[in-house]
Design an enzyme around this catalytic site. Sequence first.
Site, PDB file in Angstrom:
ATOM      1  N   GLU A  32      -5.126  -8.712   1.145  1.00 10.73           N
ATOM      2  CA  GLU A  32      -5.691  -8.537   2.308  1.00 10.73           C
ATOM      3  C   GLU A  32      -7.351  -8.426   2.010  1.00 10.73           C
ATOM      4  O   GLU A  32      -7.723  -7.463   1.273  1.00 10.73           O
ATOM      5  CB  GLU A  32      -5.237  -7.188   3.046  1.00 10.73           C
ATOM      6  CG  GLU A  32      -3.843  -7.238   3.770  1.00 10.73           C
ATOM      7  CD  GLU A  32      -3.329  -5.824   4.210  1.00 10.73           C
ATOM      8  OE1 GLU A  32      -4.412  -5.020   4.637  1.00 10.73           O
ATOM      9  OE2 GLU A  32      -2.268  -5.813   4.223  1.00 10.73           O
ATOM     10  N   GLU A  78       0.615  -1.224   0.033  1.00  8.29           N
ATOM     11  CA  GLU A  78      -0.033  -0.116   0.067  1.00  8.29           C
ATOM     12  C   GLU A  78       0.810   1.168  -0.003  1.00  8.29           C
ATOM     13  O   GLU A  78       0.689   2.019   0.906  1.00  8.29           O
ATOM     14  CB  GLU A  78      -0.940   0.097   1.225  1.00  8.29           C
ATOM     15  CG  GLU A  78      -1.837  -0.999   1.208  1.00  8.29           C
ATOM     16  CD  GLU A  78      -2.969  -1.093   2.306  1.00  8.29           C
ATOM     17  OE1 GLU A  78      -2.867   0.037   3.176  1.00  8.29           O
ATOM     18  OE2 GLU A  78      -4.051  -1.838   2.383  1.00  8.29           O
TER      19      GLU A  78
END
Length: 467
Positions: free
Chosen positions: A371, A164
């Site tokens: 995720e 991220e």
Amino acid sequence: MSFPKDFLWGSATAAYQVEGAWNQDGKGPSIWDLYSKIPGTTFEGTNGDIAADHYNRYKEDVKTMAEMGLKAYRFSIAWTRILPEGSGEINPKGVKFYSDLIDELLKYDIEPMVTLYHWDLPQALQDKYAGWESREIIDDFANFAKICFENYGDRVKYWIVMNEPNVFIDLGYSIALHPPGVKDKKRALNAGHITALANAKAIKLFRDIVPNGKIGSSIAYGPAYSASNLPEDKAALERYYNHAVWWWFDVYFKGEYPQDALDYNQKVHGAPEIYSGDLELLKSVNSDFIGINYYCTQMIADNKENVGYNGMNNSGEKNSQKENGVPGLFKHVRNTNLEYTDWDWAIDPDGLRYGMLQLKERYNLPILISENGLGAVDPIDVEGNIQDIPRIDYLREHIIACRNAINEGIDLIGYCTWSYIDLLSWLNGYKKQYGFVYIDRENNLARKKKASYFWYKEVIESNGEKI
Ligand code: BGP
């Protein structure tokens, strides 16, 4: 049709959030080790000094993964265990820890998936040259990656370079919620560009050292809808995609920026500063898959009022989230068609399917869901069992969305829940739980399997048939 035979049913964690042992066996301090101790930065002053103490209890944890039948475990390597100062001397005990963890996983046929950077930058490099704001980091990061590829590439097939970058750059440099706590769009744009260069350089090295491996990076993905059919909302949605979504996916997976957002940022913010050779480097590498971390979708509207950043719900008090936006571009509004979590994240399983179709259309690469999960305060019944039924419901619906996406032609490699075990949420402390395994923080961090643990075991056993 259903899930492919070799589908990777996985679960994930990250070093700072799970390992603890923050200064054990020669580990150097990371930016999070220091930042979390500055008053007012994290929920109730929580930090990862002890976390789940996975560093010392990894064998016990891997054993319960094996009992569950987990096919893949995604974890991150703490740069400061391998190189306490970020560069220079290697710490053999750190190298050994991950080697042992990998062996332990393989002993039970669990595929290790390694994330190289999950936000825990060596503090030494922040002090030396301001970390991601300096191009010096590209070589230091490549050196760290090389050490990992050389030591673990014989046993680890799946690699995620960055976790991220959109989140750690936005929160670290635009809204000052993560270290280094900066609020400066120009610096954010430049630092973000440097992460993309470091990603490309690491992938280049990888091809030589781990020729049969698979590599990509994971982007936090928030597919979005327009708040109405009004042309101004639809235009805002397009700006959201170009500035906040494709901005990151394009530079990581196509080696370029969306042109209109690039023109805007260079005109308004004077960044990113692109040097000669940058675009060649970015374009010279290919990823094997796109990693996505998916939790929720966004609803986007025109931002006439120039709403800016107004804080985040980090307390778990439902409906406390205020409206946020980026002046001149767009704002986020509540989607009244969806349920929200206590942390005000929209629950939207079909958004995952929809988002993956968008990615296929734009990049046509295999996808790894690195995720997905529900953050909640889990109910405990009178017998002391953790009845995390809302988590089961959340995961079930998202797995159905994955199956639907596969049926629509998405090449989905695997699905990792966040998280395997209860761990530290960066800004939300230990209150916001995600795991299949509960940790009794009052009782020597004793582990206890939750209802979702037994449920996911059956999902895996039946390859997604019994959900
Ligand atoms: C992602 C991070 C994870 C994890 C997760 C849940 O952004 O990659 O490390 O923390 O989100 O987020 P939170 O802990 O804020 O609820």
